[in-house]
Design a protein around this motif. Structure first.
Motif, PDB file in Angstrom:
ATOM      1  N   ARG A   1       0.809  -1.219   0.000  1.00 53.24           N
ATOM      2  CA  ARG A   1       0.000   0.000   0.000  1.00 53.24           C
ATOM      3  C   ARG A   1       0.847   1.276   0.000  1.00 53.24           C
ATOM      4  O   ARG A   1       0.445   2.310  -0.535  1.00 53.24           O
ATOM      5  CB  ARG A   1      -0.927  -0.029   1.228  1.00 53.24           C
TER       6      ARG A   1
ATOM      7  N   ASP B   1      -2.500   8.347  -3.137  1.00 53.32           N
ATOM      8  CA  ASP B   1      -3.831   8.768  -3.559  1.00 53.32           C
ATOM      9  C   ASP B   1      -3.921  10.281  -3.410  1.00 53.32           C
ATOM     10  O   ASP B   1      -4.051  10.798  -2.304  1.00 53.32           O
ATOM     11  CB  ASP B   1      -4.886   8.066  -2.699  1.00 53.32           C
TER      12      ASP B   1
ATOM     13  N   LEU C   1     -10.215  12.788  -2.632  1.00 53.82           N
ATOM     14  CA  LEU C   1     -11.555  12.247  -2.388  1.00 53.82           C
ATOM     15  C   LEU C   1     -11.494  10.964  -1.571  1.00 53.82           C
ATOM     16  O   LEU C   1     -12.475  10.265  -1.426  1.00 53.82           O
ATOM     17  CB  LEU C   1     -12.241  11.921  -3.720  1.00 53.82           C
ATOM     18  N   SER C   2     -10.316  10.657  -1.063  1.00 55.71           N
ATOM     19  CA  SER C   2     -10.168   9.307  -0.522  1.00 55.71           C
ATOM     20  C   SER C   2     -10.799   9.106   0.843  1.00 55.71           C
ATOM     21  O   SER C   2     -11.121   7.999   1.214  1.00 55.71           O
ATOM     22  CB  SER C   2      -8.699   8.926  -0.479  1.00 55.71           C
ATOM     23  N   GLY C   3     -10.997  10.166   1.609  1.00 54.69           N
ATOM     24  CA  GLY C   3     -11.589   9.973   2.930  1.00 54.69           C
ATOM     25  C   GLY C   3     -10.698   9.093   3.778  1.00 54.69           C
ATOM     26  O   GLY C   3      -9.633   8.650   3.336  1.00 54.69           O
ATOM     27  N   GLY C   4     -11.086   8.831   4.986  1.00 58.41           N
ATOM     28  CA  GLY C   4     -10.257   8.006   5.843  1.00 58.41           C
ATOM     29  C   GLY C   4     -11.077   6.964   6.538  1.00 58.41           C
ATOM     30  O   GLY C   4     -12.285   7.095   6.674  1.00 58.41           O
ATOM     31  N   PHE C   5     -10.440   5.883   6.949  1.00 62.12           N
ATOM     32  CA  PHE C   5     -11.117   4.905   7.783  1.00 62.12           C
ATOM     33  C   PHE C   5     -10.078   4.377   8.745  1.00 62.12           C
ATOM     34  O   PHE C   5      -9.431   3.374   8.488  1.00 62.12           O
ATOM     35  CB  PHE C   5     -11.739   3.782   6.949  1.00 62.12           C
TER      36      PHE C   5
ATOM     37  N   LEU D   1     -12.650  -2.559  15.818  1.00 59.73           N
ATOM     38  CA  LEU D   1     -13.405  -3.242  14.770  1.00 59.73           C
ATOM     39  C   LEU D   1     -14.258  -4.368  15.344  1.00 59.73           C
ATOM     40  O   LEU D   1     -15.351  -4.632  14.865  1.00 59.73           O
ATOM     41  CB  LEU D   1     -12.450  -3.782  13.703  1.00 59.73           C
TER      42      LEU D   1
ATOM     43  N   ASN E   1     -25.136  10.327   7.918  1.00 60.23           N
ATOM     44  CA  ASN E   1     -24.590   9.594   6.775  1.00 60.23           C
ATOM     45  C   ASN E   1     -23.878  10.520   5.793  1.00 60.23           C
ATOM     46  O   ASN E   1     -22.911  10.122   5.164  1.00 60.23           O
ATOM     47  CB  ASN E   1     -25.701   8.848   6.043  1.00 60.23           C
ATOM     48  N   ARG E   2     -24.370  11.721   5.661  1.00 58.30           N
ATOM     49  CA  ARG E   2     -23.724  12.724   4.805  1.00 58.30           C
ATOM     50  C   ARG E   2     -24.138  14.106   5.273  1.00 58.30           C
ATOM     51  O   ARG E   2     -25.165  14.263   5.942  1.00 58.30           O
ATOM     52  CB  ARG E   2     -24.143  12.558   3.337  1.00 58.30           C
TER      53      ARG E   2
ATOM     54  N   ARG F   1     -16.379   9.740   4.475  1.00 60.15           N
ATOM     55  CA  ARG F   1     -17.462  10.551   3.932  1.00 60.15           C
ATOM     56  C   ARG F   1     -18.617  10.455   4.925  1.00 60.15           C
ATOM     57  O   ARG F   1     -19.036   9.348   5.306  1.00 60.15           O
ATOM     58  CB  ARG F   1     -17.893  10.025   2.572  1.00 60.15           C
TER      59      ARG F   1
ATOM     60  N   ALA G   1     -25.519   8.294  10.716  1.00 60.41           N
ATOM     61  CA  ALA G   1     -24.296   7.543  10.405  1.00 60.41           C
ATOM     62  C   ALA G   1     -24.351   6.217  11.139  1.00 60.41           C
ATOM     63  O   ALA G   1     -24.701   6.163  12.310  1.00 60.41           O
ATOM     64  CB  ALA G   1     -23.072   8.343  10.857  1.00 60.41           C
ATOM     65  N   GLN G   2     -23.999   5.158  10.450  1.00 57.36           N
ATOM     66  CA  GLN G   2     -23.968   3.836  11.070  1.00 57.36           C
ATOM     67  C   GLN G   2     -22.661   3.667  11.859  1.00 57.36           C
ATOM     68  O   GLN G   2     -21.702   4.408  11.642  1.00 57.36           O
ATOM     69  CB  GLN G   2     -24.121   2.745  10.010  1.00 57.36           C
TER      70      GLN G   2
ATOM     71  N   PRO H   1     -19.861   1.906  11.816  1.00 63.34           N
ATOM     72  CA  PRO H   1     -18.511   1.988  11.247  1.00 63.34           C
ATOM     73  C   PRO H   1     -18.123   3.437  10.907  1.00 63.34           C
ATOM     74  O   PRO H   1     -16.979   3.837  11.082  1.00 63.34           O
ATOM     75  CB  PRO H   1     -18.603   1.149   9.963  1.00 63.34           C
ATOM     76  N   LEU H   2     -19.105   4.204  10.442  1.00 64.07           N
ATOM     77  CA  LEU H   2     -18.850   5.609  10.128  1.00 64.07           C
ATOM     78  C   LEU H   2     -18.571   6.411  11.386  1.00 64.07           C
ATOM     79  O   LEU H   2     -17.688   7.273  11.409  1.00 64.07           O
ATOM     80  CB  LEU H   2     -20.081   6.208   9.427  1.00 64.07           C
TER      81      LEU H   2
ATOM     82  N   PHE I   1     -19.753  -6.771  11.235  1.00 64.20           N
ATOM     83  CA  PHE I   1     -18.820  -5.975  10.446  1.00 64.20           C
ATOM     84  C   PHE I   1     -17.617  -6.855  10.197  1.00 64.20           C
ATOM     85  O   PHE I   1     -16.660  -6.863  10.952  1.00 64.20           O
ATOM     86  CB  PHE I   1     -18.427  -4.687  11.178  1.00 64.20           C
TER      87      PHE I   1
ATOM     88  N   LEU J   1     -10.006   0.414   2.229  1.00 65.78           N
ATOM     89  CA  LEU J   1     -11.164   1.227   2.542  1.00 65.78           C
ATOM     90  C   LEU J   1     -10.827   2.703   2.490  1.00 65.78           C
ATOM     91  O   LEU J   1     -11.677   3.539   2.257  1.00 65.78           O
ATOM     92  CB  LEU J   1     -11.636   0.846   3.947  1.00 65.78           C
ATOM     93  N   GLU J   2      -9.565   3.028   2.747  1.00 62.27           N
ATOM     94  CA  GLU J   2      -9.218   4.433   2.840  1.00 62.27           C
ATOM     95  C   GLU J   2      -8.795   5.030   1.502  1.00 62.27           C
ATOM     96  O   GLU J   2      -8.497   6.200   1.420  1.00 62.27           O
ATOM     97  CB  GLU J   2      -8.120   4.642   3.874  1.00 62.27           C
ATOM     98  N   THR J   3      -8.748   4.216   0.452  1.00 62.49           N
ATOM     99  CA  THR J   3      -8.369   4.814  -0.824  1.00 62.49           C
ATOM    100  C   THR J   3      -9.605   5.012  -1.681  1.00 62.49           C
ATOM    101  O   THR J   3     -10.659   4.452  -1.416  1.00 62.49           O
ATOM    102  CB  THR J   3      -7.401   3.908  -1.615  1.00 62.49           C
ATOM    103  N   TYR J   4      -9.428   5.811  -2.680  1.00 66.35           N
ATOM    104  CA  TYR J   4     -10.497   6.078  -3.625  1.00 66.35           C
ATOM    105  C   TYR J   4     -10.992   4.789  -4.253  1.00 66.35           C
ATOM    106  O   TYR J   4     -12.131   4.660  -4.663  1.00 66.35           O
ATOM    107  CB  TYR J   4      -9.940   6.998  -4.715  1.00 66.35           C
TER     108      TYR J   4
ATOM    109  N   ASN K   1     -28.029   3.335   3.081  1.00 66.89           N
ATOM    110  CA  ASN K   1     -27.710   3.522   4.497  1.00 66.89           C
ATOM    111  C   ASN K   1     -28.659   2.750   5.403  1.00 66.89           C
ATOM    112  O   ASN K   1     -28.268   2.282   6.459  1.00 66.89           O
ATOM    113  CB  ASN K   1     -27.749   5.008   4.847  1.00 66.89           C
TER     114      ASN K   1
ATOM    115  N   GLY L   1     -28.204  12.031   0.154  1.00 72.74           N
ATOM    116  CA  GLY L   1     -27.247  11.356   1.049  1.00 72.74           C
ATOM    117  C   GLY L   1     -27.810  10.099   1.682  1.00 72.74           C
ATOM    118  O   GLY L   1     -27.687   9.880   2.878  1.00 72.74           O
TER     119      GLY L   1
ATOM    120  N   GLN M   1     -22.188   4.108   2.719  1.00 72.74           N
ATOM    121  CA  GLN M   1     -20.806   4.536   2.524  1.00 72.74           C
ATOM    122  C   GLN M   1     -19.893   3.305   2.419  1.00 72.74           C
ATOM    123  O   GLN M   1     -20.286   2.203   2.802  1.00 72.74           O
ATOM    124  CB  GLN M   1     -20.379   5.446   3.670  1.00 72.74           C
TER     125      GLN M   1
ATOM    126  N   PRO N   1     -17.466   1.764   4.068  1.00 71.68           N
ATOM    127  CA  PRO N   1     -17.320   0.730   5.114  1.00 71.68           C
ATOM    128  C   PRO N   1     -18.552  -0.180   5.185  1.00 71.68           C
ATOM    129  O   PRO N   1     -18.435  -1.385   5.416  1.00 71.68           O
ATOM    130  CB  PRO N   1     -17.164   1.538   6.410  1.00 71.68           C
ATOM    131  N   LEU N   2     -19.724   0.408   4.966  1.00 70.04           N
ATOM    132  CA  LEU N   2     -20.956  -0.371   4.985  1.00 70.04           C
ATOM    133  C   LEU N   2     -21.012  -1.318   3.790  1.00 70.04           C
ATOM    134  O   LEU N   2     -21.439  -2.473   3.921  1.00 70.04           O
ATOM    135  CB  LEU N   2     -22.164   0.572   4.915  1.00 70.04           C
TER     136      LEU N   2
END
Lengths: 382, 382
Positions: free
Chosen positions: A29, A34, A38-42, A49, A82-83, A215, A240-241, A243-244, B42, B52-55, B82, B237, B241, B243-244
């Motif tokens: 990785r 990237d 737009l990649s966002g993070g997790f 987890l 969720n957004r 996101r 938001a669920q 995981p978000l 999950f 998950l963290e990349t585009y 969602n 929205g 997302q 992760p879901l």
């Protein structure tokens, strides 16, 4: 023409994905960069987890998010969504009645479409302006909206911000602030106060914008209004669920003001470096970009490729040779073919800008080499 | 009365979540037994989490979900959401116009509230019936809704299912099936066909119901309608997302028909065990339940608690003393106060049913002890 239609775009994207998959599997990785922005993070640890289940997860993470979220946003209570668009919808469903007025002040038109769209849904009259002198609050107004910073990162003047809130509160009208990127851009870069501290009743931010979160949207504000909005949120499935929520929590915790400031300085640096070679790169708020048309201007010999095709081939060379991900390669059908190099996300933080510049230049030289050979270009893209 | 209004319900839920948090932090997750039947999963591998963290993560998972989702649901295209409620909202926003009719047939009233609520939002006339002979489709109907299996797991008759679809299609009206738990209950346990295979134009299932997926919704159906609905989904929205999407993908992959069938056998065993002590437990398709009214019948001395309050106190004793999670304690405001002990989810797989029965009995004895002391009951709930 290399990329002719949606099917070509799908094939192109599939090729990009398999190149990425191959890099992840063979090199790791850390060989991918990237820069799409737009990649966002997790961000999540293995023990976190394990807790991600419907009733147990929220118990842990929503509690923690209350604390961390209030610190980031101000206000009395936060609500993860969720957004940002879902939060705007829920607020308007909860606070705006049919045939009332909603007025919106922002630094520069156009507004984010979710605001007028949600007003239409409830049958409210929506109006917007970016001219402060023309902003007024008519009778029968149910909600005043302020955008903290526009989609193009144009930031509102803080005095105007305060005055709009005062005007609304004189008439006992609640104020919702769409602070999608503003919650960080305004406060960190422009030294403005948090929207809630300025008196906003509700503020919403996007947890993937200028911070390493997913996101999603995070709402903060007055407890009574949040409780009212939360009913709509639960009724229509806008929350938001787990995981978000977990990723938001860790995104905020890992948000470093210095990284944001640095990425804004670094984009100037990158722009200057690229300028010694190219002439048509432009600045974005958090990086640099070159449109297909501008890319075409960089090429001074006749060829048969369309502007978009030039951008696609360039994007694939960057990906194959250097693991640099840009939108023209991985974008969904219909996405813009503009190459953006965004410096606000984690892959960019430790990137040497001299090195990045050299990679962009050398990819461009490779592009110049292959342009005359359309067959070769096609092979690179598919 | 202990729990009087929505605010009390929120306070009650917050208390339950903090008890859960405390158990996780002091004793560990293995001391919690989520028998709500709603505890999603999950499931994700480390390499998937890295993506998950990349585009590209989302792109890869959504692609894979198309394949796996179509196999599970049928239809031409799937769309991850969602929540099931968000999918219902989006479908009604896309397909139902103001002043048109929406008619709903289900095995047993009441319908899930998200359906009438979404109809009210667009100004449509909504009607529902659980009497097949009374079901008809009036002029000016924009959507026919069928519920595959109700919140209480009452399953529709397959012949009636087919007939309603035929009636709708004769008039060229699309059919949306709310198959929240039905997509598995109907097919695996009742040997019915997938909703899309029966001719439904749109079907939605809940990925946390009777399968190890996250809370979320998965829509399947006609490509043209899905594309139309997807526009509303993105605008407001309502989409799942990344992760879901990942957890949905793995939830479906890990769904084992045998586990569901086994839980159905085990529920008979649990029912028999409880029957030697109680008289009013009832079977559900995947476990046992006792409604507040039936719980009240188990108590043969006069007291001042309402039926619902009895259920709330019972649920909190189960949670505090034995880590057994049931919906009356953790449910959202408005959720049913019926105590369900669901055996279809992972926490239940390895549970000794004799042991579970003893815990339920001993919690009930504790309930009998505290009933005369209303102040004590209030303390247990809040």
């Amino acid at each position: 023409m290399i990329v002719n239609n949606s099917l070509d775009e799908v094939k192109k994207r599939e090729n990009a994905l398999s190149i990425i998959k191959n890099i992840v599997e063979t090199k790791g990785r850390e060989h991918l960069f990237d820069l799409t922005g737009l990649s966002g993070g997790f961000i999540a640890s293995p023990s976190e987890l394990n807790l991600l289940e419907t009733y147990v997860g929220p118990a842990i993470f929503e509690d923690a998010l209350q604390e961390v979220g209030l610190e980031h946003m101000g206000g009395e209570k936060v609500l993860p969504l969720n957004r940002t668009s879902s939060g705007i919808l829920a607020t308007i469903l909860a606070l705006v009645k049919k045939d009332t007025n909603v007025v919106h002040y922002l630094a520069e038109l156009p507004a984010h479409p979710s605001i007028p769209r949600s007003c239409r849904l409830v049958g409210a009259n929506y109006s917007e302006t970016d001219i402060f002198e023309e902003f007024s609050i008519p009778e029968n107004t149910s909600l005043v909206v302020i955008t903290g910073s526009t989609m193009d990162h144009k930031v509102i003047d803080e005095d105007e911000f305060k005055q709009v809130i005062e005007m609304a509160h004189e008439k006992d009208i609640p104020v919702m602030v769409d602070d999608a990127s503003g919650a960080r851009l305004r406060t960190v870069v422009f030294n403005q106060a948090k929207a809630c501290d300025l008196g906003a009743d509700i503020a919403i931010t996007s947890t993937d914008k200028l911070m390493p979160g997913p996101r999603g949207g995070l709402m903060a504000g007055r407890r009574d209004l949040i409780d009212e909005i939360k009913i709509k949120v639960n009724q229509f499935g806008l929350e938001a669920q787990p995981p978000l929520v977990l990723a938001m929590l860790n995104g905020i915790k890992n948000f470093k003001e210095d990284n944001l400031k640095k990425s804004l300085q670094r984009k100037d640096e990158l722009f200057d470096l690229l300028n010694s070679y190219f002439t048509n790169f432009k600045k974005t708020p958090t990086g640099v970009m070159i449109s297909p048309e501008d890319l075409a201007k960089e090429i001074d010999f006749p060829h048969k490729l369309s502007d978009d095709d030039l951008a696609f081939v360039f994007s694939f060379i960057l990906l194959k040779d250097y693991g640099i991900i840009t939108i023209p390669a991985v974008g969904m059908p219909g996405a813009s073919a503009t190459l953006r190099f965004d410096l606000s996300t984690s892959d960019a933080f430790n990137l040497d800008l001299n090195d990045l510049t050299k990679k962009i230049e050398s990819s461009f030289e490779r592009l110049l080499e292959v342009i005359p050979n359309e067959e070769k270009c096609r092979e690179i893209v598919f």
